[in-house]
Write an enzyme that holds these catalytic residues in place. Sequence first.
Site, PDB file in Angstrom:
ATOM      1  NE  ARG A   1      14.333  -5.913   5.685  1.00 24.33           N
ATOM      2  CZ  ARG A   1      14.567  -7.222   5.603  1.00 24.33           C
ATOM      3  NH1 ARG A   1      15.779  -7.691   5.825  1.00 24.33           N
ATOM      4  NH2 ARG A   1      13.579  -8.050   5.307  1.00 24.33           N
TER       5      ARG A   1
ATOM      6  CD  GLU B   1      10.111 -10.980   9.862  1.00 21.57           C
ATOM      7  OE1 GLU B   1      11.240 -10.966   9.346  1.00 21.57           O
ATOM      8  OE2 GLU B   1       9.114 -11.477   9.320  1.00 21.57           O
TER       9      GLU B   1
ATOM     10  CB  THR C   1      16.630 -12.144   6.239  1.00 21.95           C
ATOM     11  OG1 THR C   1      15.715 -11.052   6.089  1.00 21.95           O
ATOM     12  CG2 THR C   1      17.483 -12.218   4.974  1.00 21.95           C
TER      13      THR C   1
ATOM     14  CE  LYS D   1       8.689 -13.029   3.628  1.00 19.95           C
ATOM     15  NZ  LYS D   1       9.975 -12.778   4.316  1.00 19.95           N
TER      16      LYS D   1
ATOM     17  N   GLY E   1       5.539  -5.000   0.457  1.00 17.65           N
ATOM     18  CA  GLY E   1       4.744  -3.994  -0.221  1.00 17.65           C
ATOM     19  C   GLY E   1       3.291  -3.968   0.187  1.00 17.65           C
TER      20      GLY E   1
ATOM     21  N   GLY F   1       6.861  -4.330   6.973  1.00 18.53           N
ATOM     22  CA  GLY F   1       8.169  -3.773   7.253  1.00 18.53           C
ATOM     23  C   GLY F   1       8.115  -2.257   7.316  1.00 18.53           C
TER      24      GLY F   1
END
Length: 207
Positions: free
Chosen positions: A17, A40, A69, A129, A159, A179
């Site tokens: 991200r 991703e 997303t 997911k 998390g 992430g």
Amino acid sequence: MTLDEALAVCPVVAILRGVRPDEVLDHAEALFAAGVRGMEVPLNSPEPLDSIGRLATAYGQRMVVGAGTVLSVEQVEAVARAGGRIIVAPNTSPEVIRRAVELGLDPAPGFATASEAFTALAAGARHLKLFPAATYGPGHLKQLKAVLPPAAIAWAVGGVGPDGLQAWWTAGARAFGLGGEIYRAGQSVAETAEKAARVMAAAGALT
């Protein structure tokens, strides 16, 4: 490489991200060298389709790449044109799932409840997911796994860090989307490599 093939090698999908197109390949190389085989780029990143296109060209045969997303059918189609193969979403959208399947892509929709999970499965998803995983905990997934079909592949995303992989694996997760635990916008390639090494050490110890 397909999503199933990538997860068979390594259950970790790196979420990049905020990555920029001009740096994405350098971070991808560090992740690949560490053993990660899935990446991703969330669509709320800078010029995400450019990054996905670069990843698909450079790594499409060696890794599975795609978008996160993903919220609309139009976005699914744009990711497909860019060469992405995985369609990851924070929510359960039957339209997004069905379009991804029609295009031969692998959707991984977000879910939190049994109703959402079965809605996603009915639309054609196999990868589910759990998001945000930290909010619900491994016990929540363990209870859901008791009613989900064996073919459903549960991801823990949101998390989840290296220290928690074993608990999630024991609960039934067979993939992890990481992430900030593996990449944060602006970090150096060396930081990516260091984080990836910690993650891969934890993944390699799963039993």
